[in-house]
Write a protein that holds these residues in place. Structure first.
Motif, short mmCIF file in Angstrom:
data_model
loop_
_atom_site.label_atom_id
_atom_site.label_comp_id
_atom_site.label_asym_id
_atom_site.label_seq_id
_atom_site.Cartn_x
_atom_site.Cartn_y
_atom_site.Cartn_z
N ALA A 36 56.89 -117.50 38.89
CA ALA A 36 56.23 -117.56 40.20
C ALA A 36 55.77 -116.18 40.66
O ALA A 36 56.57 -115.25 40.72
N PRO A 37 54.48 -116.02 40.99
CA PRO A 37 54.01 -114.72 41.49
C PRO A 37 54.60 -114.40 42.85
O PRO A 37 54.70 -115.27 43.72
N VAL A 38 55.03 -113.17 43.04
CA VAL A 38 55.58 -112.70 44.31
C VAL A 38 54.64 -111.70 44.97
O VAL A 38 54.42 -111.75 46.18
N PHE A 39 54.06 -110.83 44.15
CA PHE A 39 53.25 -109.74 44.70
C PHE A 39 52.34 -109.21 43.60
O PHE A 39 52.74 -109.11 42.44
N LEU A 105 70.55 -113.90 43.65
CA LEU A 105 70.85 -114.23 42.26
C LEU A 105 69.60 -114.64 41.50
O LEU A 105 69.63 -115.59 40.70
N THR A 106 68.51 -113.94 41.73
CA THR A 106 67.25 -114.24 41.07
C THR A 106 66.75 -113.00 40.34
O THR A 106 66.84 -111.89 40.85
N THR A 107 66.23 -113.21 39.14
CA THR A 107 65.69 -112.11 38.35
C THR A 107 64.18 -112.00 38.57
O THR A 107 63.49 -113.01 38.67
N TYR A 108 63.71 -110.77 38.64
CA TYR A 108 62.29 -110.50 38.86
C TYR A 108 61.73 -109.66 37.72
O TYR A 108 62.40 -108.76 37.22
N SER A 191 58.89 -113.82 40.05
CA SER A 191 60.29 -114.26 40.00
C SER A 191 60.48 -115.12 38.76
O SER A 191 59.58 -115.87 38.36
N CYS A 192 61.64 -114.99 38.14
CA CYS A 192 61.91 -115.66 36.87
C CYS A 192 63.08 -116.62 37.02
O CYS A 192 64.13 -116.24 37.51
N LEU A 193 62.88 -117.85 36.57
CA LEU A 193 64.02 -118.71 36.35
C LEU A 193 64.78 -118.16 35.16
O LEU A 193 64.22 -117.44 34.34
N LEU A 194 66.03 -118.54 35.04
CA LEU A 194 66.87 -118.00 33.97
C LEU A 194 66.22 -118.21 32.60
O LEU A 194 66.34 -117.38 31.71
#
Length: 208
Positions: A36-39, A105-108, A191-194
């Motif tokens: 998912a794009p964040v910025f 608890l989210t990886t970017y 943002s990355c899902l696991l």
């Protein structure tokens, strides 16, 4: 007329496990494009009329705030994306920051284009990227052989895992002394899902 025998408890558990396994396998083969794009920013705002416009600590331009020293938006050389890039050394080493909304608890995944100011001959341009004050990437770029028309941009990618913060301050800073230093462009955060960014999970820096 045929009748269907109800599943036994053991068979029902087996079916549930098979369904769960199928879901996991489907997730593991998901395309990284669904991150998912964040910025995203290529330093196109504001559009400058001159070749170089300097900003000092405390000033804002586009979505960025200058946190230390001076930086410069420039059209003086080739951009990695669009028409403008950011010189992290205005007339002194500088830094810019942007606050990102982040989930617990989210990886970017962060990527950006890196080069160096080619106007003063061979230079090793160095700097670092921090998230909430913690170093998540250290970079260097040798300008030898590069010119304003052929900057030689390289793309760098790093990962950080947000642990507890509802927002993360992402900062790019030059540690190169003088008025010539690193150049950045085309900054992107996702943002990355696991299962979406497995390549970075082992090296993702944990940020409080």
């Amino acid at each position: 007329m045929a009748t269907t025998r109800p599943l036994t408890h053991r068979a029902a558990i087996g079916v549930a496990l098979a369904v769960a396994l199928s879901a996991v396998l489907a997730a593991l083969t998901a395309s990284p494009a669904v991150a998912a794009p964040v910025f995203a920013d290529g330093f196109e705002s504001p559009a400058i009329a001159n070749d170089f416009v300097e900003f000092a600590a405390g000033q804002q331009f586009g979505p960025w705030t200058v946190t230390t020293g001076t930086v410069g938006l420039t059209r003086d050389w080739q951009a990695a994306e669009g028409n403008q890039s950011l010189d992290l050394n205005g007339f002194s080493p500088g830094a810019v920051a942007r606050t990102l909304p982040t989930k617990l608890l989210t990886t970017y995944r962060v990527s950006y284009a890196l080069a160096g100011n080619p106007d003063n001959g061979p230079l090793l341009a160095v700097g670092r990227v921090t998230a909430n004050g913690q170093t998540v990437d250290s970079f260097s770029f040798d300008t030898t052989g590069h010119t304003p028309a052929a900057m030689g941009y390289v793309y760098r990618t790093f990962y950080f895992t947000n642990i507890l913060s509802a927002a993360t301050v992402l900062q790019f800073a030059s540690t190169t002394v003088g008025a010539f230093g690193p150049v950045i462009d085309d900054v992107r955060v996702e943002s990355c899902l696991l299962v979406i960014c497995p390549a970075g999970q082992a090296t993702a820096v944990r940020v409080a």
